[in-house]
Design a protein around this motif. Structure first.
Motif, PDB file in Angstrom:
ATOM      1  N   ALA A 283       0.837  -1.204   0.000  1.00  0.00           N
ATOM      2  CA  ALA A 283       0.000   0.000   0.000  1.00  0.00           C
ATOM      3  C   ALA A 283       0.870   1.251   0.000  1.00  0.00           C
ATOM      4  N   GLY A 284       1.937   1.220   0.774  1.00  0.00           N
ATOM      5  CA  GLY A 284       2.831   2.366   0.833  1.00  0.00           C
ATOM      6  C   GLY A 284       3.503   2.654  -0.495  1.00  0.00           C
ATOM      7  N   ARG A 285       3.720   1.618  -1.293  1.00  0.00           N
ATOM      8  CA  ARG A 285       4.331   1.791  -2.615  1.00  0.00           C
ATOM      9  C   ARG A 285       3.309   2.153  -3.684  1.00  0.00           C
ATOM     10  N   GLY A 286       2.025   2.085  -3.332  1.00  0.00           N
ATOM     11  CA  GLY A 286       0.988   2.353  -4.319  1.00  0.00           C
ATOM     12  C   GLY A 286       0.773   1.226  -5.302  1.00  0.00           C
ATOM     13  N   GLU A 287       1.177   0.018  -4.947  1.00  0.00           N
ATOM     14  CA  GLU A 287       1.035  -1.133  -5.844  1.00  0.00           C
ATOM     15  C   GLU A 287      -0.310  -1.819  -5.608  1.00  0.00           C
ATOM     16  N   ASN A 288      -1.370  -1.118  -5.972  1.00  0.00           N
ATOM     17  CA  ASN A 288      -2.711  -1.598  -5.659  1.00  0.00           C
ATOM     18  C   ASN A 288      -3.091  -2.861  -6.416  1.00  0.00           C
ATOM     19  N   ASP A 289      -2.639  -2.999  -7.665  1.00  0.00           N
ATOM     20  CA  ASP A 289      -2.976  -4.210  -8.419  1.00  0.00           C
ATOM     21  C   ASP A 289      -2.346  -5.436  -7.769  1.00  0.00           C
ATOM     22  N   LEU A 290      -1.090  -5.338  -7.406  1.00  0.00           N
ATOM     23  CA  LEU A 290      -0.413  -6.460  -6.753  1.00  0.00           C
ATOM     24  C   LEU A 290      -1.023  -6.726  -5.380  1.00  0.00           C
ATOM     25  N   LEU A 291      -1.403  -5.669  -4.679  1.00  0.00           N
ATOM     26  CA  LEU A 291      -2.031  -5.840  -3.367  1.00  0.00           C
ATOM     27  C   LEU A 291      -3.370  -6.557  -3.505  1.00  0.00           C
ATOM     28  N   ALA A 292      -4.143  -6.176  -4.507  1.00  0.00           N
ATOM     29  CA  ALA A 292      -5.430  -6.846  -4.724  1.00  0.00           C
ATOM     30  C   ALA A 292      -5.228  -8.325  -5.038  1.00  0.00           C
ATOM     31  N   ARG A 293      -4.222  -8.646  -5.842  1.00  0.00           N
ATOM     32  CA  ARG A 293      -3.958 -10.041  -6.184  1.00  0.00           C
ATOM     33  C   ARG A 293      -3.450 -10.832  -4.972  1.00  0.00           C
ATOM     34  N   THR A 294      -2.829 -10.142  -4.058  1.00  0.00           N
ATOM     35  CA  THR A 294      -2.355 -10.788  -2.837  1.00  0.00           C
ATOM     36  C   THR A 294      -3.491 -11.049  -1.854  1.00  0.00           C
ATOM     37  N   LEU A 295      -4.388 -10.056  -1.712  1.00  0.00           N
ATOM     38  CA  LEU A 295      -5.423 -10.147  -0.689  1.00  0.00           C
ATOM     39  C   LEU A 295      -6.614 -11.000  -1.091  1.00  0.00           C
ATOM     40  N   LEU A 296      -6.999 -10.977  -2.349  1.00  0.00           N
ATOM     41  CA  LEU A 296      -8.226 -11.670  -2.752  1.00  0.00           C
ATOM     42  C   LEU A 296      -8.212 -13.169  -2.450  1.00  0.00           C
ATOM     43  N   PRO A 297      -7.118 -13.910  -2.717  1.00  0.00           N
ATOM     44  CA  PRO A 297      -7.140 -15.339  -2.370  1.00  0.00           C
ATOM     45  C   PRO A 297      -7.244 -15.593  -0.870  1.00  0.00           C
TER      46      PRO A 297
END
Length: 261
Positions: A137-151
């Motif tokens: 989140a701090g890096r602004g990598e929202n796409d990667l964060l979403a792919r990490t959290l959804l599973p």
């Protein structure tokens, strides 16, 4: 005292004139995001008050790291502003920690607690996930964060039931909806430990465990229930998002408990 770092946006539903119910949302959520699906049902019997934590919903991001006591105090300040002397508290995920801290700091005012998909402390798994969440989140990598959290957030049944096109849309929509303060909330999760507070809870408490949860594993939720004296325990066959997967069943458990608490 309430924090001066942000003006907290408030949600109030008082048409029923019923007893007070405070809503404490989860990390990266908001009052509407976490409770919107059941808000009408809760407001049918209770005067409902919630606040959005800094960096989500209608509340600007705070300049300093968040402190659990301040979140608790801000929610109680909202209750004060609405004239509620006593209230139950419904906490979801990180909001369960906020609810427990309210009970510890204002024991004479809390009438009941409902803790859903929550945890007594961050075990190694949860601390690692929260740390990655905060960093991405701090890096602004929202796409990667979403792919990490959804599973982790969705139950396996729901996740595997998505077509490739649906999955891509869910990832895209999740990434677009991640709030600027979600990483700040996750930092609170990483350092959470409510063990001392839980043993002192003296009000009726319901722990609703999300049995297919891969973000907050079931054994950790069961440990929470065991740590609260006399707590009632119920299960929902859902992932970490009961408001998305089984909102009516969640609402039913909460309302039945509050009416009889």
């Amino acid at each position: 005292m309430p924090t001066a770092t942000a003006t907290y946006a408030r949600t109030v539903r008082n048409e029923s004139g019923g007893p007070g119910l405070l809503l404490a949302h989860g990390s990266g959520g908001s009052v509407e995001g976490n409770f919107g699906a059941i808000l009408d049902g809760l407001a049918a019997t209770h005067t409902v008050v919630g606040v959005d934590y800094p960096g989500t919903g209608g509340t600007p991001r705070a300049a300093a790291p968040l402190v659990l006591d301040e979140l608790a105090d801000e929610l109680v300040a909202a209750a004060d502003a609405e004239g509620l002397d006593t209230f139950a508290v419904l906490g979801y995920s990180l909001g369960g920690n906020v609810a427990v801290r309210i009970a510890a700091r204002y024991p004479e005012r809390v009438t009941a607690l409902v803790l859903t998909a929550s945890f007594p402390y961050a075990d190694n798994q949860l601390a690692l996930i929260a740390g990655v969440w905060s960093e991405l989140a701090g890096r602004g990598e929202n796409d990667l964060l979403a792919r990490t959290l959804l599973p982790l957030a969705l139950s396996k049944t729901v996740l595997e039931g998505l077509s490739p096109e649906q999955l891509a849309a869910v990832v895209r929509d999740t990434a677009a909806s991640l709030p600027p303060g979600g990483g700040d909330h996750a930092a609170l999760v990483a350092g959470a430990d409510l063990s001392a507070d839980l043993a002192r809870i003296g009000v009726p408490t319901l722990v609703v465990a999300t049995t297919e949860d891969r973000l907050v594993p079931l054994p950790l939720q069961q440990e929470l229930a065991a740590a609260v004296p006399g707590a009632r325990y119920a299960e929902l066959p859902t992932g970490h998002l009961p408001f998305a997967e089984r909102p009516e069943e969640w609402l039913g458990l909460v309302r039945e408990f509050l009416v009889n608490a």
